[in-house]
Design an enzyme around this catalytic site. Structure first.
Site, short mmCIF file in Angstrom:
data_model
loop_
_atom_site.label_atom_id
_atom_site.label_comp_id
_atom_site.label_asym_id
_atom_site.label_seq_id
_atom_site.Cartn_x
_atom_site.Cartn_y
_atom_site.Cartn_z
N HIS A 22 0.85 -1.18 0.00
CA HIS A 22 0.00 0.00 0.00
C HIS A 22 0.89 1.24 0.00
CE1 HIS A 22 -2.80 3.06 1.49
NE2 HIS A 22 -3.77 2.28 1.01
N GLU A 24 -3.68 2.73 -7.24
CA GLU A 24 -4.04 3.83 -6.36
C GLU A 24 -3.04 4.98 -6.51
OE1 GLU A 24 -6.19 2.65 -2.39
OE2 GLU A 24 -4.13 1.99 -2.35
#
Length: 214
Positions: A85, A133
């Site tokens: 992430h 993302e």
């Protein structure tokens, strides 16, 4: 569409959100999962919702103080894990080892990427899915599917060129059913979101809206 809610380290009630997610998933027939802090994995899993770890470490059993062992996450009720992430970046080698650790523990995997080039590199490592993302949109008010639809479309194409069995999820700024529908229209098979649910006054209402246009 798969809705994966990352609770990060937000000041929220993970069990209440998990119960709401389980109820919405049952009522809608859609797949919804919650990724809490590692210490709350068991409590969230006990709520009956699909439970994911936010990260597992690229280690085996041994002297690894402070690590999140994949087997421990699985034993606590996790069925999958995020890796790489934007707020928990790891090296390519560690991503590969982390995927190996997750596979060893029987966990599904979503490997995060910033852009189409990274998405292609991530797909080459063989995760179950890649989540694209753009970091500048994470936590914002505009979904990547509307702010930068090309990055989603190009990531879907880039991943398919490498391994068409790897799914592509859309993250950053997702907060409404319209965002989820837009992501699906661009070729994504899931969404990854956090603050839209974790910081909501009524998480269940947000979850119902998220699956309303699928």
């Amino acid at each position: 569409m798969f809705v994966l809610v990352n609770l990060k380290a937000y000041d929220c009630d993970p069990v209440a959100i998990a119960e709401a997610a389980a109820e919405v998933a049952d009522a809608s027939g859609e797949r919804i999962a919650v990724a809490p802090q590692a210490a709350r994995l068991s409590a969230v899993a006990d709520a009956g919702v699909e439970t994911w770890a936010q990260h597992v470490s690229p280690v085996e059993h041994g002297s690894h103080t402070g690590s999140t062992l994949a087997e421990a996450a699985a034993d606590a009720g996790a069925v999958g894990t995020l890796l790489n992430h934007s707020e928990r970046r790891i090296t390519l080698a560690n991503a590969d080892d982390g995927l190996g650790a997750a596979d060893r523990a029987g966990l599904d995997t979503v490997l995060c990427a910033n852009n189409p080039a990274q998405a292609a590199a991530a797909a080459a490592l063989g995760p179950d899915a890649v989540a694209v993302e753009p970091p500048e949109l994470i936590g914002g008010d505009e979904s990547v599917a509307s702010a930068d639809p090309a990055v989603v479309e190009e990531s879907v194409e880039a991943v398919a060129d490498v391994d068409d069995s790897v799914e592509v999820f859309c993250g950053a700024g997702v907060s409404t059913g319209a965002d989820v529908a837009a992501a699906a229209d661009l070729g994504a098979t899931g969404v990854l979101l956090a603050s839209g649910v974790a910081k909501a006054d009524e998480p269940e209402s947000v979850l119902r809206d998220l699956v309303s246009e699928i």
